[in-house]
Scaffold this active site. Structure first.
Site, short mmCIF file in Angstrom:
data_model
loop_
_atom_site.label_atom_id
_atom_site.label_comp_id
_atom_site.label_asym_id
_atom_site.label_seq_id
_atom_site.Cartn_x
_atom_site.Cartn_y
_atom_site.Cartn_z
N ASN A 127 0.86 -1.18 0.00
CA ASN A 127 0.00 0.00 0.00
C ASN A 127 0.90 1.24 0.00
O ASN A 127 1.70 1.43 0.93
CB ASN A 127 -0.89 -0.04 1.25
CG ASN A 127 -1.80 1.16 1.36
OD1 ASN A 127 -1.39 2.28 1.09
ND2 ASN A 127 -3.04 0.95 1.76
N HIS A 182 1.06 6.26 1.70
CA HIS A 182 1.85 7.24 2.47
C HIS A 182 3.02 7.83 1.69
O HIS A 182 3.64 8.78 2.15
CB HIS A 182 2.25 6.65 3.82
CG HIS A 182 1.02 6.38 4.65
ND1 HIS A 182 0.10 7.37 4.93
CD2 HIS A 182 0.52 5.25 5.19
CE1 HIS A 182 -0.90 6.86 5.62
NE2 HIS A 182 -0.68 5.56 5.79
N HIS A 224 -5.59 3.75 -1.74
CA HIS A 224 -6.91 4.04 -1.20
C HIS A 224 -7.31 5.44 -1.66
O HIS A 224 -6.76 6.43 -1.20
CB HIS A 224 -6.85 3.96 0.34
CG HIS A 224 -8.18 4.12 1.01
ND1 HIS A 224 -8.34 3.95 2.37
CD2 HIS A 224 -9.41 4.44 0.54
CE1 HIS A 224 -9.61 4.14 2.69
NE2 HIS A 224 -10.28 4.45 1.60
N ARG A 235 -9.45 7.96 -1.04
CA ARG A 235 -10.42 8.36 -0.01
C ARG A 235 -11.30 9.48 -0.54
O ARG A 235 -10.87 10.28 -1.38
CB ARG A 235 -9.67 8.83 1.24
CG ARG A 235 -8.88 7.74 1.94
CD ARG A 235 -8.32 8.26 3.25
NE ARG A 235 -9.37 8.35 4.22
CZ ARG A 235 -9.57 7.48 5.22
NH1 ARG A 235 -8.73 6.49 5.41
NH2 ARG A 235 -10.56 7.63 6.04
N ARG A 271 -7.10 12.74 0.98
CA ARG A 271 -6.02 13.22 1.85
C ARG A 271 -4.63 12.77 1.36
O ARG A 271 -3.65 13.39 1.69
CB ARG A 271 -6.24 12.78 3.30
CG ARG A 271 -6.11 11.30 3.50
CD ARG A 271 -6.16 10.94 4.96
NE ARG A 271 -7.48 11.14 5.52
CZ ARG A 271 -7.90 10.54 6.65
NH1 ARG A 271 -7.08 9.74 7.31
NH2 ARG A 271 -9.11 10.74 7.11
N GLU A 292 -8.46 0.49 -3.08
CA GLU A 292 -9.26 0.49 -1.84
C GLU A 292 -10.24 1.64 -1.94
O GLU A 292 -9.84 2.75 -2.30
CB GLU A 292 -8.34 0.76 -0.66
CG GLU A 292 -8.10 -0.39 0.23
CD GLU A 292 -7.30 0.04 1.42
OE1 GLU A 292 -7.75 0.92 2.17
OE2 GLU A 292 -6.20 -0.49 1.58
N THR A 312 -8.19 3.29 8.32
CA THR A 312 -9.45 2.55 8.28
C THR A 312 -9.71 1.88 9.63
O THR A 312 -8.93 1.03 10.07
CB THR A 312 -9.40 1.48 7.17
OG1 THR A 312 -8.84 2.08 6.02
CG2 THR A 312 -10.78 0.95 6.87
N GLU A 349 -10.58 -9.60 2.93
CA GLU A 349 -9.33 -9.21 3.58
C GLU A 349 -9.62 -9.09 5.06
O GLU A 349 -10.45 -8.27 5.47
CB GLU A 349 -8.81 -7.89 3.01
CG GLU A 349 -7.50 -7.47 3.67
CD GLU A 349 -6.81 -6.29 3.00
OE1 GLU A 349 -6.91 -6.15 1.76
OE2 GLU A 349 -6.18 -5.51 3.72
N HIS A 390 -3.48 -4.58 7.68
CA HIS A 390 -3.63 -3.47 8.62
C HIS A 390 -2.74 -3.64 9.84
O HIS A 390 -2.89 -4.61 10.59
CB HIS A 390 -5.07 -3.24 9.08
CG HIS A 390 -5.35 -1.79 9.28
ND1 HIS A 390 -4.86 -1.10 10.36
CD2 HIS A 390 -5.98 -0.86 8.52
CE1 HIS A 390 -5.22 0.17 10.26
NE2 HIS A 390 -5.89 0.34 9.15
N1 PXP Z 1 -5.66 -3.15 4.03
C1 PXP Z 1 -6.64 -2.23 4.16
C2 PXP Z 1 -8.02 -2.60 3.72
C3 PXP Z 1 -6.37 -0.94 4.65
O1 PXP Z 1 -7.36 -0.04 4.79
C4 PXP Z 1 -5.03 -0.61 4.99
C5 PXP Z 1 -4.72 0.78 5.45
O2 PXP Z 1 -4.93 1.69 4.40
C6 PXP Z 1 -4.06 -1.59 4.83
C7 PXP Z 1 -4.40 -2.86 4.37
C8 PXP Z 1 -2.63 -1.33 5.15
O3 PXP Z 1 -2.51 -1.03 6.50
P1 PXP Z 1 -1.11 -0.50 7.07
O4 PXP Z 1 -0.85 0.80 6.37
O5 PXP Z 1 -1.36 -0.37 8.52
O6 PXP Z 1 -0.08 -1.54 6.71
#
Ligand code: PXP
Length: 245
Positions: free
Chosen positions: A6, A9, A42, A44, A48, A69, A100, A150, A190
């Site tokens: 992901n 960031h 994602h 959003r 953001r 996402e 999330t 997931e 997550h």
């Molecule tokens: N999976 C989903 C559905 C999420 O919402 C997120 C966070 O955006 C992640 C995975 C990844 O989480 P993390 O950034 O904490 O590794």
């Protein structure tokens, strides 16, 4: 076990200063070089971090499949229908949350989710549902027509009390078993990092882990390809992945 990265960031850092860098496509290419199998972004509703332009550019040029996402919200659904990402993960979304929080309320929003999943799947995307490891929610998820879930690992990953962590891990293990028995592909994500990954590896039937924050944070010191490599090595302790290039 496969790793989806992901890269939200990377965009957070860019948006913090309104610059053109760091570039999400360049990040995706580094993740591909290091052995990731997919890239999650994602989009959003508050934009953001990831912007619409990131999603279109990644869909057209990213060497890996995109996992989009998104919330079950009409504005974002229309973008998803236009972009046609190979994978879509439906997540709950609240404006003020840091990330999330919790899984989808599949039972309470069953009809709406069922309709959205059909629209997205008829358009060529494989849809997964981000859910808590609860038997009833998993059964309802299978009935929506989604083929993938997931499991939300956040509560386990954030637990500091070992007994609580063990209880939460057992729920994830049971959830994965239920989902597998219903023919669902099981992903998880997550809060996963190098400290808690060994617990995650006790969850059976996992296909892909989607990991973001800890990899991007680690990349600050180690570089993105090394950070992805380190996670892959930790995910596959008996494998042959180099620890660091
Ligand atoms: N999976 C989903 C559905 C999420 O919402 C997120 C966070 O955006 C992640 C995975 C990844 O989480 P993390 O950034 O904490 O590794």
């Amino acid at each position: 076990m496969k790793l989806g990265v992901n890269i939200d960031h990377v965009a957070t850092l860019r948006q913090a200063r309104g610059t053109r860098y760091p570039d999400t496509l360049e990040a995706a290419r580094h993740c591909a070089n290091a052995g990731a199998v997919s890239i999650t972004v994602h989009l959003r509703e508050d934009r953001r971090h990831i912007q619409d332009a990131d999603v279109y550019r990644l869909k057209n040029a990213c060497p890996l499949p995109i996992n989009l996402e998104m919330a079950n919200a009409e504005e974002i659904i229309r973008i998803a229908l236009d972009v046609k990402p190979p994978e879509i993960c439906l997540v709950p979304e609240k404006r003020a949350e840091l990330t999330t929080e919790g899984g989808l309320n599949v039972i309470g929003n069953f009809q709406s989710l069922e309709q959205t999943i059909k629209r997205l799947q008829d358009n060529g995307s494989v849809v997964s549902l981000f859910i808590e490891p609860d038997e009833k929610i998993i059964a309802a998820s299978a009935k929506t027509g989604a083929r993938v879930i997931e499991l939300h690992t956040g509560s386990f990953c954030d637990a500091t009390d070992p007994d609580k962590a063990e209880r939460l891990l057992k729920k994830l293990i049971h959830g994965a078993e239920c989902a597998q028995a219903l023919g669902l592909q099981v992903n998880a994500g997550h809060g996963i990092n190098l400290d808690n990954i060994s617990g995650i590896l006790r969850i059976p039937h996992l296909d892909t882990l989607n990991i973001g924050h800890s990899i991007i944070a680690r990349a600050v010191f180690r570089g993105l390809e090394n950070a992805v490599h380190e996670m892959l090595a930790a995910m596959n302790p008996n494998g042959t992945a180099d620890f660091c290039r």
